[in-house]
Design a protein around this motif. Structure first.
Motif, PDB file in Angstrom:
ATOM      1  N   ASN A 192      50.605  34.002  31.372  1.00 19.31           N
ATOM      2  CA  ASN A 192      51.085  34.719  32.551  1.00 19.31           C
ATOM      3  C   ASN A 192      51.371  33.667  33.615  1.00 19.31           C
ATOM      4  O   ASN A 192      50.555  32.761  33.836  1.00 19.31           O
ATOM      5  CB  ASN A 192      50.032  35.695  33.080  1.00 19.31           C
ATOM      6  CG  ASN A 192      49.729  36.807  32.107  1.00 19.31           C
ATOM      7  OD1 ASN A 192      50.619  37.405  31.519  1.00 19.31           O
ATOM      8  ND2 ASN A 192      48.444  37.104  31.912  1.00 19.31           N
ATOM      9  N   TYR A 193      52.531  33.783  34.257  1.00 19.92           N
ATOM     10  CA  TYR A 193      52.929  32.808  35.275  1.00 19.92           C
ATOM     11  C   TYR A 193      52.705  33.429  36.647  1.00 19.92           C
ATOM     12  O   TYR A 193      53.438  34.310  37.069  1.00 19.92           O
ATOM     13  CB  TYR A 193      54.388  32.430  35.068  1.00 19.92           C
ATOM     14  CG  TYR A 193      54.888  31.289  35.935  1.00 19.92           C
ATOM     15  CD1 TYR A 193      54.008  30.363  36.487  1.00 19.92           C
ATOM     16  CD2 TYR A 193      56.248  31.140  36.206  1.00 19.92           C
ATOM     17  CE1 TYR A 193      54.464  29.323  37.269  1.00 19.92           C
ATOM     18  CE2 TYR A 193      56.724  30.100  36.985  1.00 19.92           C
ATOM     19  CZ  TYR A 193      55.824  29.198  37.518  1.00 19.92           C
ATOM     20  OH  TYR A 193      56.277  28.166  38.301  1.00 19.92           O
ATOM     21  N   LEU A 194      51.660  32.984  37.347  1.00 15.34           N
ATOM     22  CA  LEU A 194      51.250  33.559  38.625  1.00 15.34           C
ATOM     23  C   LEU A 194      51.710  32.695  39.795  1.00 15.34           C
ATOM     24  O   LEU A 194      51.632  31.464  39.726  1.00 15.34           O
ATOM     25  CB  LEU A 194      49.724  33.691  38.694  1.00 15.34           C
ATOM     26  CG  LEU A 194      49.041  34.892  38.039  1.00 15.34           C
ATOM     27  CD1 LEU A 194      49.277  34.907  36.540  1.00 15.34           C
ATOM     28  CD2 LEU A 194      47.533  34.872  38.331  1.00 15.34           C
ATOM     29  N   GLY A 195      52.167  33.358  40.855  1.00 19.19           N
ATOM     30  CA  GLY A 195      52.364  32.666  42.124  1.00 19.19           C
ATOM     31  C   GLY A 195      53.689  31.958  42.297  1.00 19.19           C
ATOM     32  O   GLY A 195      53.813  31.088  43.154  1.00 19.19           O
ATOM     33  N   ASP A 196      54.698  32.319  41.496  1.00 22.14           N
ATOM     34  CA  ASP A 196      56.055  31.861  41.784  1.00 22.14           C
ATOM     35  C   ASP A 196      56.897  33.100  42.050  1.00 22.14           C
ATOM     36  O   ASP A 196      56.845  34.052  41.275  1.00 22.14           O
ATOM     37  CB  ASP A 196      56.638  31.056  40.623  1.00 22.14           C
ATOM     38  CG  ASP A 196      57.908  30.310  41.046  1.00 22.14           C
ATOM     39  OD1 ASP A 196      58.843  30.977  41.532  1.00 22.14           O
ATOM     40  OD2 ASP A 196      57.959  29.080  40.903  1.00 22.14           O
ATOM     41  N   PHE A 197      57.682  33.079  43.122  1.00 27.16           N
ATOM     42  CA  PHE A 197      58.391  34.278  43.559  1.00 27.16           C
ATOM     43  C   PHE A 197      59.897  34.208  43.304  1.00 27.16           C
ATOM     44  O   PHE A 197      60.650  35.014  43.833  1.00 27.16           O
ATOM     45  CB  PHE A 197      58.051  34.550  45.025  1.00 27.16           C
ATOM     46  CG  PHE A 197      56.562  34.644  45.241  1.00 27.16           C
ATOM     47  CD1 PHE A 197      55.843  35.726  44.749  1.00 27.16           C
ATOM     48  CD2 PHE A 197      55.857  33.623  45.855  1.00 27.16           C
ATOM     49  CE1 PHE A 197      54.472  35.800  44.902  1.00 27.16           C
ATOM     50  CE2 PHE A 197      54.476  33.695  46.008  1.00 27.16           C
ATOM     51  CZ  PHE A 197      53.785  34.791  45.528  1.00 27.16           C
ATOM     52  N   ASN A 239      46.390  31.942  32.033  1.00 23.23           N
ATOM     53  CA  ASN A 239      47.135  32.127  33.279  1.00 23.23           C
ATOM     54  C   ASN A 239      47.411  30.767  33.894  1.00 23.23           C
ATOM     55  O   ASN A 239      46.491  29.931  33.981  1.00 23.23           O
ATOM     56  CB  ASN A 239      46.337  32.969  34.287  1.00 23.23           C
ATOM     57  CG  ASN A 239      46.347  34.451  33.955  1.00 23.23           C
ATOM     58  OD1 ASN A 239      47.214  34.929  33.229  1.00 23.23           O
ATOM     59  ND2 ASN A 239      45.384  35.182  34.483  1.00 23.23           N
ATOM     60  N   ILE A 240      48.663  30.521  34.296  1.00 23.87           N
ATOM     61  CA  ILE A 240      48.937  29.322  35.080  1.00 23.87           C
ATOM     62  C   ILE A 240      49.302  29.765  36.491  1.00 23.87           C
ATOM     63  O   ILE A 240      50.042  30.721  36.681  1.00 23.87           O
ATOM     64  CB  ILE A 240      50.030  28.432  34.447  1.00 23.87           C
ATOM     65  CG1 ILE A 240      51.400  29.101  34.445  1.00 23.87           C
ATOM     66  CG2 ILE A 240      49.640  28.033  33.036  1.00 23.87           C
ATOM     67  CD1 ILE A 240      52.531  28.166  34.031  1.00 23.87           C
ATOM     68  N   PRO A 261      41.362  32.717  30.959  1.00 23.98           N
ATOM     69  CA  PRO A 261      41.121  31.536  31.799  1.00 23.98           C
ATOM     70  C   PRO A 261      42.395  31.148  32.548  1.00 23.98           C
ATOM     71  O   PRO A 261      43.496  31.583  32.183  1.00 23.98           O
ATOM     72  CB  PRO A 261      40.735  30.452  30.789  1.00 23.98           C
ATOM     73  CG  PRO A 261      41.376  30.870  29.511  1.00 23.98           C
ATOM     74  CD  PRO A 261      41.380  32.384  29.529  1.00 23.98           C
ATOM     75  N   PHE A 262      42.258  30.338  33.599  1.00 29.72           N
ATOM     76  CA  PHE A 262      43.442  29.928  34.347  1.00 29.72           C
ATOM     77  C   PHE A 262      43.364  28.459  34.731  1.00 29.72           C
ATOM     78  O   PHE A 262      42.282  27.859  34.783  1.00 29.72           O
ATOM     79  CB  PHE A 262      43.622  30.786  35.603  1.00 29.72           C
ATOM     80  CG  PHE A 262      42.602  30.536  36.688  1.00 29.72           C
ATOM     81  CD1 PHE A 262      42.839  29.605  37.694  1.00 29.72           C
ATOM     82  CD2 PHE A 262      41.402  31.251  36.716  1.00 29.72           C
ATOM     83  CE1 PHE A 262      41.902  29.380  38.688  1.00 29.72           C
ATOM     84  CE2 PHE A 262      40.464  31.035  37.715  1.00 29.72           C
ATOM     85  CZ  PHE A 262      40.718  30.094  38.703  1.00 29.72           C
TER      86      PHE A 262
END
Length: 444
Positions: A192-197, A239-240, A261-262
Protein backbone atom coordinates in the motif's frame (compact mmCIF):
# COMPACT_ATOMS: atom_id res chain seq x y z
CA UNK A 1 18.89 30.43 21.18
CA UNK A 2 20.84 33.41 19.87
CA UNK A 3 18.58 36.43 19.77
CA UNK A 4 19.59 37.81 16.36
CA UNK A 5 16.18 39.10 15.39
CA UNK A 6 13.04 40.13 17.20
CA UNK A 7 10.33 37.46 17.44
CA UNK A 8 7.26 37.03 19.59
CA UNK A 9 8.30 35.97 23.10
CA UNK A 10 6.02 32.91 23.09
CA UNK A 11 7.56 31.77 19.80
CA UNK A 12 11.20 31.72 20.90
CA UNK A 13 11.22 28.00 21.75
CA UNK A 14 9.92 27.18 18.24
CA UNK A 15 12.92 28.81 16.52
CA UNK A 16 16.62 27.99 16.84
CA UNK A 17 19.97 28.31 15.12
CA UNK A 18 21.54 24.94 14.42
CA UNK A 19 24.53 24.11 16.60
CA UNK A 20 26.56 20.91 16.24
CA UNK A 21 27.80 21.17 19.84
CA UNK A 22 24.39 20.72 21.42
CA UNK A 23 21.00 19.32 20.46
CA UNK A 24 18.59 21.97 19.27
CA UNK A 25 15.64 21.68 21.61
CA UNK A 26 12.90 22.85 19.34
CA UNK A 27 9.30 22.83 20.50
CA UNK A 28 6.90 21.27 18.03
CA UNK A 29 3.63 19.32 17.68
CA UNK A 30 1.76 22.04 19.58
CA UNK A 31 -1.10 24.39 18.75
CA UNK A 32 -0.17 27.64 17.05
CA UNK A 33 0.66 30.64 19.24
CA UNK A 34 -2.29 33.04 19.34
CA UNK A 35 -1.63 36.27 17.45
CA UNK A 36 1.31 34.84 15.47
CA UNK A 37 -0.65 34.54 12.17
CA UNK A 38 0.50 30.96 11.62
CA UNK A 39 1.08 29.67 8.07
CA UNK A 40 -0.74 26.48 9.10
CA UNK A 41 -4.20 25.58 7.90
CA UNK A 42 -7.03 24.41 10.19
CA UNK A 43 -8.12 20.90 11.25
CA UNK A 44 -10.82 20.73 8.58
CA UNK A 45 -8.32 21.70 5.87
CA UNK A 46 -5.90 18.98 7.07
CA UNK A 47 -8.66 16.37 6.76
CA UNK A 48 -9.55 17.53 3.22
CA UNK A 49 -5.88 17.44 2.19
CA UNK A 50 -5.74 13.70 2.94
CA UNK A 51 -9.17 12.57 1.76
CA UNK A 52 -9.77 14.81 -1.25
CA UNK A 53 -7.72 12.79 -3.80
CA UNK A 54 -9.90 9.64 -3.45
CA UNK A 55 -11.30 9.78 -6.97
CA UNK A 56 -14.76 8.29 -6.44
CA UNK A 57 -15.46 9.84 -3.03
CA UNK A 58 -17.97 12.65 -2.50
CA UNK A 59 -17.07 15.38 -0.02
CA UNK A 60 -20.01 17.00 1.77
CA UNK A 61 -18.99 19.94 3.93
CA UNK A 62 -21.46 20.53 6.73
CA UNK A 63 -20.91 24.20 7.37
CA UNK A 64 -20.91 27.66 5.76
CA UNK A 65 -20.23 27.91 2.02
CA UNK A 66 -16.88 29.58 2.75
CA UNK A 67 -15.43 26.33 4.11
CA UNK A 68 -16.30 24.52 0.88
CA UNK A 69 -14.88 27.34 -1.25
CA UNK A 70 -11.66 27.42 0.81
CA UNK A 71 -10.87 23.78 0.05
CA UNK A 72 -12.31 23.46 -3.47
CA UNK A 73 -10.03 21.16 -5.51
CA UNK A 74 -7.56 21.64 -2.67
CA UNK A 75 -4.91 19.20 -3.81
CA UNK A 76 -5.46 19.46 -7.55
CA UNK A 77 -4.51 15.78 -7.66
CA UNK A 78 -4.44 13.96 -10.99
CA UNK A 79 -6.79 11.03 -11.48
CA UNK A 80 -7.09 8.01 -13.75
CA UNK A 81 -10.81 7.78 -12.93
CA UNK A 82 -13.65 10.12 -12.05
CA UNK A 83 -13.18 13.90 -11.81
CA UNK A 84 -16.16 14.39 -9.48
CA UNK A 85 -13.96 14.40 -6.37
CA UNK A 86 -12.85 17.89 -7.42
CA UNK A 87 -16.29 19.25 -6.46
CA UNK A 88 -17.14 20.48 -2.98
CA UNK A 89 -20.72 19.85 -1.87
CA UNK A 90 -21.94 22.04 1.00
CA UNK A 91 -24.97 22.34 3.26
CA UNK A 92 -24.37 26.14 3.22
CA UNK A 93 -25.35 26.71 6.85
CA UNK A 94 -26.80 30.15 7.61
CA UNK A 95 -27.62 32.07 10.80
CA UNK A 96 -31.03 30.33 11.03
CA UNK A 97 -29.37 26.89 10.89
CA UNK A 98 -26.97 27.89 13.67
CA UNK A 99 -29.97 28.67 15.89
CA UNK A 100 -32.25 25.74 14.98
CA UNK A 101 -29.69 23.12 13.94
CA UNK A 102 -28.59 21.88 10.53
CA UNK A 103 -29.30 18.13 10.62
CA UNK A 104 -32.40 18.43 8.42
CA UNK A 105 -30.36 20.28 5.79
CA UNK A 106 -27.62 17.64 6.02
CA UNK A 107 -30.05 14.75 5.46
CA UNK A 108 -31.52 16.57 2.44
CA UNK A 109 -28.03 17.13 1.00
CA UNK A 110 -27.16 13.42 1.33
CA UNK A 111 -30.47 12.47 -0.35
CA UNK A 112 -29.74 14.83 -3.24
CA UNK A 113 -26.18 13.53 -3.78
CA UNK A 114 -27.32 9.90 -3.77
CA UNK A 115 -30.22 10.62 -6.14
CA UNK A 116 -28.04 12.51 -8.67
CA UNK A 117 -24.71 10.69 -8.52
CA UNK A 118 -25.16 7.23 -6.90
CA UNK A 119 -21.81 7.40 -5.05
CA UNK A 120 -19.95 4.51 -3.39
CA UNK A 121 -18.76 6.63 -0.48
CA UNK A 122 -19.60 10.05 0.99
CA UNK A 123 -17.42 11.83 3.56
CA UNK A 124 -19.27 14.37 5.73
CA UNK A 125 -17.02 16.97 7.34
CA UNK A 126 -17.88 18.72 10.60
CA UNK A 127 -16.67 22.34 10.50
CA UNK A 128 -16.28 24.90 13.30
CA UNK A 129 -19.97 25.88 13.40
CA UNK A 130 -21.07 22.25 13.65
CA UNK A 131 -18.62 21.76 16.51
CA UNK A 132 -20.35 24.65 18.31
CA UNK A 133 -24.04 23.82 17.65
CA UNK A 134 -23.55 20.07 18.15
CA UNK A 135 -25.35 18.49 15.17
CA UNK A 136 -25.28 14.68 15.46
CA UNK A 137 -23.50 13.84 12.21
CA UNK A 138 -22.87 10.22 13.26
CA UNK A 139 -26.59 9.50 13.44
CA UNK A 140 -27.17 11.08 10.01
CA UNK A 141 -24.40 8.90 8.56
CA UNK A 142 -25.83 5.76 10.17
CA UNK A 143 -29.34 6.43 8.85
CA UNK A 144 -28.01 7.19 5.36
CA UNK A 145 -26.00 3.94 5.27
CA UNK A 146 -29.05 1.93 6.31
CA UNK A 147 -31.26 3.74 3.79
CA UNK A 148 -28.97 3.62 0.73
CA UNK A 149 -26.55 0.72 1.50
CA UNK A 150 -23.47 2.80 0.72
CA UNK A 151 -20.65 4.08 2.94
CA UNK A 152 -21.37 7.46 4.56
CA UNK A 153 -18.57 8.42 6.94
CA UNK A 154 -18.29 11.35 9.34
CA UNK A 155 -15.01 13.26 9.60
CA UNK A 156 -14.64 15.00 12.97
CA UNK A 157 -12.82 18.14 11.84
CA UNK A 158 -14.01 21.36 13.54
CA UNK A 159 -11.29 23.84 12.60
CA UNK A 160 -10.72 25.15 16.14
CA UNK A 161 -10.14 21.71 17.73
CA UNK A 162 -6.37 21.60 17.16
CA UNK A 163 -3.77 21.95 14.43
CA UNK A 164 -3.65 20.83 10.81
CA UNK A 165 -2.07 17.58 12.04
CA UNK A 166 -5.27 16.82 13.98
CA UNK A 167 -7.09 17.00 10.65
CA UNK A 168 -4.71 14.39 9.23
CA UNK A 169 -5.57 12.15 12.15
CA UNK A 170 -9.33 12.65 11.67
CA UNK A 171 -8.95 11.71 7.99
CA UNK A 172 -6.93 8.59 8.86
CA UNK A 173 -9.62 7.51 11.32
CA UNK A 174 -12.18 7.94 8.52
CA UNK A 175 -10.06 5.75 6.21
CA UNK A 176 -9.88 2.98 8.82
CA UNK A 177 -13.67 3.26 9.19
CA UNK A 178 -14.00 2.97 5.40
CA UNK A 179 -11.79 -0.13 5.19
CA UNK A 180 -13.31 -1.80 8.25
CA UNK A 181 -11.39 -3.48 11.05
CA UNK A 182 -11.42 -7.08 9.82
CA UNK A 183 -8.02 -8.65 9.12
CA UNK A 184 -7.52 -10.23 5.70
CA UNK A 185 -6.60 -13.92 5.55
CA UNK A 186 -5.58 -13.43 1.92
CA UNK A 187 -2.20 -11.74 1.39
CA UNK A 188 -0.64 -10.67 -1.91
CA UNK A 189 2.99 -9.77 -2.57
CA UNK A 190 2.28 -6.08 -2.90
CA UNK A 191 2.33 -2.79 -1.04
CA UNK A 192 0.00 0.00 0.00
CA UNK A 193 1.42 3.39 -0.98
CA UNK A 194 0.57 5.90 1.77
CA UNK A 195 1.01 9.65 1.82
CA UNK A 196 1.40 10.62 -1.83
CA UNK A 197 -1.42 12.74 -3.23
CA UNK A 198 -0.54 12.49 -6.96
CA UNK A 199 -0.28 16.25 -7.39
CA UNK A 200 1.36 15.96 -10.80
CA UNK A 201 1.31 12.21 -11.35
CA UNK A 202 3.99 11.17 -8.85
CA UNK A 203 2.02 8.08 -7.79
CA UNK A 204 2.18 6.84 -11.38
CA UNK A 205 5.96 7.43 -11.51
CA UNK A 206 6.53 5.35 -8.37
CA UNK A 207 4.04 2.72 -9.56
CA UNK A 208 6.03 2.41 -12.81
CA UNK A 209 9.33 2.00 -10.91
CA UNK A 210 7.85 -0.73 -8.71
CA UNK A 211 6.31 -2.58 -11.66
CA UNK A 212 9.68 -2.56 -13.41
CA UNK A 213 11.22 -4.39 -10.45
CA UNK A 214 8.24 -6.75 -10.05
CA UNK A 215 6.25 -5.27 -7.15
CA UNK A 216 2.55 -4.38 -7.34
CA UNK A 217 0.62 -1.62 -5.54
CA UNK A 218 -2.52 -2.98 -3.84
CA UNK A 219 -3.95 0.42 -2.89
CA UNK A 220 -2.96 4.06 -3.10
CA UNK A 221 -3.76 6.20 -0.08
CA UNK A 222 -4.85 8.58 -1.24
CA UNK A 223 -3.51 9.96 -4.56
CA UNK A 224 -5.56 8.43 -7.40
CA UNK A 225 -7.15 6.19 -4.76
CA UNK A 226 -10.38 4.36 -5.54
CA UNK A 227 -12.94 2.84 -3.18
CA UNK A 228 -12.64 -0.70 -4.59
CA UNK A 229 -8.83 -0.62 -4.19
CA UNK A 230 -8.79 0.99 -0.76
CA UNK A 231 -11.01 -1.67 0.84
CA UNK A 232 -8.47 -4.30 -0.33
CA UNK A 233 -5.64 -2.58 1.59
CA UNK A 234 -5.51 -5.27 4.36
CA UNK A 235 -4.30 -7.78 1.71
CA UNK A 236 -0.92 -6.03 1.26
CA UNK A 237 2.26 -7.34 2.91
CA UNK A 238 3.88 -3.94 3.42
CA UNK A 239 2.96 -0.27 3.74
CA UNK A 240 5.36 2.36 2.42
CA UNK A 241 4.82 5.86 3.79
CA UNK A 242 5.85 8.87 1.70
CA UNK A 243 4.45 11.61 3.95
CA UNK A 244 4.80 10.47 7.55
CA UNK A 245 3.30 13.74 8.79
CA UNK A 246 -0.09 13.00 7.25
CA UNK A 247 -0.05 9.19 7.14
CA UNK A 248 2.24 8.02 9.95
CA UNK A 249 -0.78 7.66 12.23
CA UNK A 250 -2.62 5.58 9.60
CA UNK A 251 0.42 3.33 9.12
CA UNK A 252 0.51 2.66 12.88
CA UNK A 253 -3.24 1.97 12.96
CA UNK A 254 -2.94 -0.44 10.01
CA UNK A 255 -0.06 -2.27 11.67
CA UNK A 256 -2.15 -2.73 14.84
CA UNK A 257 -5.37 -3.61 13.01
CA UNK A 258 -4.21 -5.61 9.97
CA UNK A 259 -0.67 -6.72 10.96
CA UNK A 260 0.88 -4.82 8.03
CA UNK A 261 4.39 -3.52 8.85
CA UNK A 262 5.47 -0.18 7.39
CA UNK A 263 8.59 1.70 6.39
CA UNK A 264 9.12 5.41 5.76
CA UNK A 265 10.21 6.18 2.21
CA UNK A 266 10.69 9.21 0.00
CA UNK A 267 10.83 9.48 -3.77
CA UNK A 268 11.73 13.17 -3.65
CA UNK A 269 15.30 13.54 -4.89
CA UNK A 270 17.85 11.09 -6.29
CA UNK A 271 19.37 9.91 -3.00
CA UNK A 272 16.04 9.14 -1.32
CA UNK A 273 14.60 7.52 -4.48
CA UNK A 274 17.56 5.15 -4.63
CA UNK A 275 17.35 4.25 -0.95
CA UNK A 276 13.58 3.69 -1.13
CA UNK A 277 13.73 1.42 -4.18
CA UNK A 278 16.48 -0.76 -2.68
CA UNK A 279 14.65 -0.93 0.67
CA UNK A 280 11.32 -1.99 -0.87
CA UNK A 281 13.04 -4.52 -3.19
CA UNK A 282 14.94 -6.05 -0.26
CA UNK A 283 11.87 -6.38 1.96
CA UNK A 284 9.37 -7.69 -0.58
CA UNK A 285 11.48 -9.38 -3.23
CA UNK A 286 14.40 -11.76 -3.63
CA UNK A 287 17.91 -11.36 -5.04
CA UNK A 288 16.53 -11.01 -8.55
CA UNK A 289 14.21 -8.18 -7.44
CA UNK A 290 17.11 -6.30 -5.84
CA UNK A 291 19.16 -6.80 -9.01
CA UNK A 292 16.35 -5.33 -11.14
CA UNK A 293 16.15 -2.35 -8.76
CA UNK A 294 19.90 -1.76 -9.04
CA UNK A 295 19.73 -1.95 -12.85
CA UNK A 296 16.82 0.53 -12.90
CA UNK A 297 18.73 2.94 -10.66
CA UNK A 298 21.88 2.69 -12.76
CA UNK A 299 20.06 3.33 -16.05
CA UNK A 300 18.05 6.26 -14.63
CA UNK A 301 21.14 7.91 -13.11
CA UNK A 302 23.03 7.56 -16.38
CA UNK A 303 20.10 9.06 -18.28
CA UNK A 304 19.84 12.22 -16.14
CA UNK A 305 23.55 12.80 -15.39
CA UNK A 306 24.29 15.32 -18.21
CA UNK A 307 21.35 17.54 -17.28
CA UNK A 308 22.08 17.38 -13.55
CA UNK A 309 25.74 18.32 -14.16
CA UNK A 310 24.61 21.29 -16.27
CA UNK A 311 22.22 22.65 -13.62
CA UNK A 312 24.72 22.03 -10.82
CA UNK A 313 27.26 24.22 -12.61
CA UNK A 314 24.72 27.06 -12.76
CA UNK A 315 23.44 26.77 -9.17
CA UNK A 316 26.49 26.06 -7.06
CA UNK A 317 26.97 28.53 -4.22
CA UNK A 318 23.34 29.70 -4.01
CA UNK A 319 21.39 29.75 -0.72
CA UNK A 320 17.95 28.23 -0.16
CA UNK A 321 15.15 28.65 2.38
CA UNK A 322 12.56 25.89 2.85
CA UNK A 323 9.12 26.08 4.44
CA UNK A 324 6.86 23.08 3.75
CA UNK A 325 4.15 21.02 5.44
CA UNK A 326 5.90 17.86 6.63
CA UNK A 327 9.37 16.96 7.88
CA UNK A 328 9.98 14.22 5.28
CA UNK A 329 9.76 16.74 2.44
CA UNK A 330 12.05 19.25 4.14
CA UNK A 331 14.68 16.53 4.70
CA UNK A 332 14.51 15.40 1.06
CA UNK A 333 14.74 18.99 -0.19
CA UNK A 334 17.86 19.68 1.91
CA UNK A 335 19.51 16.63 0.29
CA UNK A 336 18.42 17.75 -3.19
CA UNK A 337 19.84 21.22 -2.67
CA UNK A 338 23.10 19.78 -1.36
CA UNK A 339 23.33 17.62 -4.50
CA UNK A 340 23.00 20.83 -6.59
CA UNK A 341 25.67 22.65 -4.58
CA UNK A 342 23.08 24.86 -2.83
CA UNK A 343 23.28 25.51 0.93
CA UNK A 344 20.05 25.42 2.95
CA UNK A 345 20.16 28.42 5.31
CA UNK A 346 16.60 28.27 6.70
CA UNK A 347 14.24 25.32 7.05
CA UNK A 348 10.85 25.01 8.69
CA UNK A 349 7.74 22.84 8.65
CA UNK A 350 4.10 23.11 9.71
CA UNK A 351 3.78 19.63 11.24
CA UNK A 352 7.34 18.33 11.82
CA UNK A 353 8.07 15.89 14.64
CA UNK A 354 11.06 15.85 17.05
CA UNK A 355 12.75 13.06 15.07
CA UNK A 356 12.37 15.10 11.85
CA UNK A 357 14.05 18.12 13.40
CA UNK A 358 16.88 15.96 14.76
CA UNK A 359 17.62 14.70 11.23
CA UNK A 360 17.39 18.28 9.91
CA UNK A 361 19.87 19.38 12.57
CA UNK A 362 22.31 16.65 11.52
CA UNK A 363 22.21 17.32 7.76
CA UNK A 364 22.31 21.14 7.81
CA UNK A 365 25.24 23.45 8.56
CA UNK A 366 25.85 25.32 11.79
CA UNK A 367 23.86 28.52 11.94
CA UNK A 368 21.00 27.24 9.79
CA UNK A 369 17.71 28.64 11.11
CA UNK A 370 15.22 25.88 12.02
CA UNK A 371 11.57 26.79 12.66
CA UNK A 372 8.36 25.01 13.58
CA UNK A 373 4.98 26.49 12.53
CA UNK A 374 6.47 29.80 11.38
CA UNK A 375 4.57 33.01 10.69
CA UNK A 376 5.13 35.40 7.76
CA UNK A 377 7.17 37.85 9.88
CA UNK A 378 9.66 35.15 10.90
CA UNK A 379 10.00 33.81 7.37
CA UNK A 380 10.72 37.28 5.97
CA UNK A 381 13.18 38.26 8.70
CA UNK A 382 15.23 35.05 8.49
CA UNK A 383 15.25 34.95 4.68
CA UNK A 384 16.73 38.46 4.67
CA UNK A 385 19.12 37.74 7.53
CA UNK A 386 20.51 34.61 5.88
CA UNK A 387 20.57 36.04 2.35
CA UNK A 388 18.39 33.34 0.76
CA UNK A 389 18.30 33.30 -3.05
CA UNK A 390 15.19 31.11 -3.25
CA UNK A 391 12.27 30.01 -1.06
CA UNK A 392 10.67 26.60 -1.56
CA UNK A 393 7.17 26.49 -0.09
CA UNK A 394 3.47 26.49 -0.85
CA UNK A 395 0.91 28.91 -2.19
CA UNK A 396 0.82 31.03 1.00
CA UNK A 397 4.58 31.64 0.90
CA UNK A 398 4.79 32.77 -2.74
CA UNK A 399 3.82 36.45 -2.09
CA UNK A 400 6.35 36.68 0.77
CA UNK A 401 9.21 35.65 -1.52
CA UNK A 402 8.24 37.88 -4.44
CA UNK A 403 7.72 40.88 -2.14
CA UNK A 404 11.32 40.48 -0.95
CA UNK A 405 12.69 40.00 -4.47
CA UNK A 406 13.52 36.35 -3.74
CA UNK A 407 12.97 33.51 -6.24
CA UNK A 408 10.24 30.97 -5.41
CA UNK A 409 9.52 27.29 -6.13
CA UNK A 410 6.07 25.80 -5.42
CA UNK A 411 6.55 22.31 -3.96
CA UNK A 412 3.00 21.89 -2.69
CA UNK A 413 -0.61 21.98 -3.82
CA UNK A 414 -0.69 23.95 -7.04
CA UNK A 415 2.18 22.57 -9.10
CA UNK A 416 1.52 20.54 -12.25
CA UNK A 417 4.99 19.19 -13.04
CA UNK A 418 6.46 16.03 -11.53
CA UNK A 419 9.07 16.53 -8.79
CA UNK A 420 9.42 12.88 -7.69
CA UNK A 421 11.84 10.22 -8.87
CA UNK A 422 14.81 10.67 -11.20
CA UNK A 423 12.94 12.68 -13.84
CA UNK A 424 11.47 14.78 -11.04
CA UNK A 425 14.99 15.62 -9.81
CA UNK A 426 15.78 17.06 -13.24
CA UNK A 427 12.49 19.00 -13.30
CA UNK A 428 13.28 20.41 -9.85
CA UNK A 429 16.80 21.47 -10.85
CA UNK A 430 15.45 23.07 -14.04
CA UNK A 431 12.80 25.03 -12.12
CA UNK A 432 15.31 26.22 -9.52
CA UNK A 433 17.64 27.36 -12.32
CA UNK A 434 14.87 29.15 -14.21
CA UNK A 435 13.68 31.08 -11.19
CA UNK A 436 17.02 31.77 -9.42
CA UNK A 437 18.85 32.80 -12.60
CA UNK A 438 15.95 34.73 -14.10
CA UNK A 439 17.01 38.16 -15.44
CA UNK A 440 14.05 39.73 -13.61
CA UNK A 441 16.02 39.83 -10.32
CA UNK A 442 18.52 42.29 -11.77
CA UNK A 443 15.67 44.81 -11.99
CA UNK A 444 14.46 44.38 -8.41
Amino acid sequence: MENRTEIIEDRKDFVCYNSKNKKSKLRCEENSVSGAVSQRACVYCGARVVLNPITDAFHLIHGPIGCAAYTWDLRGSLTSGSELFRNSFSTDLSETDVIFGGEKKLRAAVDEIVEKYHPKVIFIYATCIVGVIGDDIDSVCKMAEEKYHIRVISVKSPGFSGSKAMGYRAACDAIIKLIGENKSTKKVNGINYLGDFNLAGEVWVVENYLKRIGIDIVSKLTGDGKYDEIIKAPEAKLNIVQCAGSMGYLANRMEETYDIPFIKTSFVGIEDSINSLIQVASLLGDGETVKRAEELIESEQERIKPEMDYYRSRLEGKKAAIYVGGGYKAISLIKQFKDLGIETVMVGTQTGKPEDYEIIRQITNEGTVILDDANPYELEKFMLEKGADILVGGVKERPLAYKLGVAFCDHNHERKHILAGFGGAVNFAKEIDLTVNSPVWSYV
